[in-house]
Enzyme design. Structure first.
Site, short mmCIF file in Angstrom:
data_model
loop_
_atom_site.label_atom_id
_atom_site.label_comp_id
_atom_site.label_asym_id
_atom_site.label_seq_id
_atom_site.Cartn_x
_atom_site.Cartn_y
_atom_site.Cartn_z
CG ASP A 190 133.68 71.85 22.70
OD1 ASP A 190 133.67 72.53 21.67
OD2 ASP A 190 134.42 72.08 23.68
NE ARG B 124 129.64 72.90 25.88
CZ ARG B 124 130.64 73.74 25.78
NH1 ARG B 124 131.75 73.39 25.16
NH2 ARG B 124 130.57 74.92 26.34
NE ARG C 225 128.78 74.09 20.74
CZ ARG C 225 130.09 74.19 20.95
NH1 ARG C 225 130.87 73.16 20.66
NH2 ARG C 225 130.61 75.29 21.42
CG ASP D 164 138.01 72.64 21.26
OD1 ASP D 164 137.52 73.45 20.48
OD2 ASP D 164 137.63 72.50 22.44
#
Length: 290
Positions: free
Chosen positions: A213, A210, A201, A215
């Site tokens: 990812d 990317r 990344r 989160d």
């Protein structure tokens, strides 16, 4: 939650900053409050359904004698997390390490450090729009499985969503993961960044493509608003690529700010957009923000 207590477990070990402590050792006395379900074994009277506190005492003694720490803060933290990893039925543990023989040149009764650690529930959003997207997501989930401070509880199906922003790029593949973790929110964020880095990344282009990812969407029912970490994820209520897979594994999870379930948030988003499904939707709610 119910608690089993162990008090004043005597352990001779070699923790401390001073050289004489490292060479001569000293007596430590450990208190432990071990939280788990006591009702089930209380009804069944079955040893297999409860916490074997004798085994935990042996674990504490072995752990503190085989490892050496400069600080009893480290000894308490590492002992607590070690218990959580070793004994699956333990949900939370508070360890107090008493050091009555600490090298203090004044008369005193005791020095102690207390640390509480527990398994926390968190939900993660994962996405990729480069290369073998599904493999990147699968590898990320495997990395979560490989971390002994994380337990993977559920993984959603993956959905295709359109990218967001001025950068022309491929569609995203998105999913959500339910985990339990010993990590604090900041520690979990660092662990996710490490997994992203392993996947190659980069962050040169805002809202750009990317490989991976990851989160933090929810962490227990915590509300965190710090410079490098906002939980719940700040725009999740407007993001179908988060809500749709999250609804698969946690429809009843309540957003601590909006006080609405994930299902309600997803239904609200669909209603606002005038469409009936989040999956693959090209409208703004289905786009990935980066």
């Amino acid at each position: 939650m119910d608690c089993i207590k162990v008090e004043q477990l005597k352990v001779f070990a070699y923790h401390g900053c001073n050289e004489e402590e490292k060479i001569n050792g000293q007596n430590f006395f450990v208190d432990a409050c071990i939280k788990s379900d006591i009702t089930t074994p209380g009804v069944s009277d079955d040893l297999d359904e409860t916490i074997n506190y004798a085994k935990i005492c042996k674990f504490i003694n072995k752990f503190l004698t085989e490892n050496r720490y400069n600080l009893i803060e480290a000894a308490a933290y590492q002992t607590a997390t070690g218990i959580l990893k070793e004994f699956p039925k333990v949900r939370e543990v508070t360890i107090t390490i008493n050091k009555p023989e600490a090298p203090i040149s004044l008369e005193f009764g005791n020095v102690s450090v207390t640390k509480t650690c527990k398994w926390n529930r968190a939900y993660l959003s994962i996405g990729s729009n480069m290369g073998d997207k599904e493999q990147y997501l699968n590898d990320a989930v495997e990395s979560l499985y490989d971390d002994d401070a994380i337990r993977v509880k559920a993984v959603s199906n993956y959905i295709i969503t359109k990218p967001y922003g001025p950068v022309e790029q491929d569609d995203f593949l998105n999913g959500c993961v339910e985990i339990e973790t010993i990590y604090s929110p900041k520690q979990l964020l660092d662990a996710l960044h490490a997994i992203e880095n392993q996947a190659g990344r980069t962050r040169e282009v805002h809202w750009g493509p990317r490989t991976l990812d990851m989160d933090i969407i929810f962490y227990n029912d915590c509300i965190i608003n710090e410079q490098d970490l906002v939980v719940p994820h700040i725009e999740m209520a407007q993001r179908a690529f988060v809500l749709e897979p999250l609804k698969q594994i946690a429809p009843g999870m309540v957003h601590p700010v909006y006080n609405k379930t994930v299902k309600d948030l997803c239904d609200d988003l669909n209603s606002d957009r005038g469409c009936g499904s989040c999956s693959g939707c090209p409208c703004p709610g289905g786009q990935n923000n980066g």
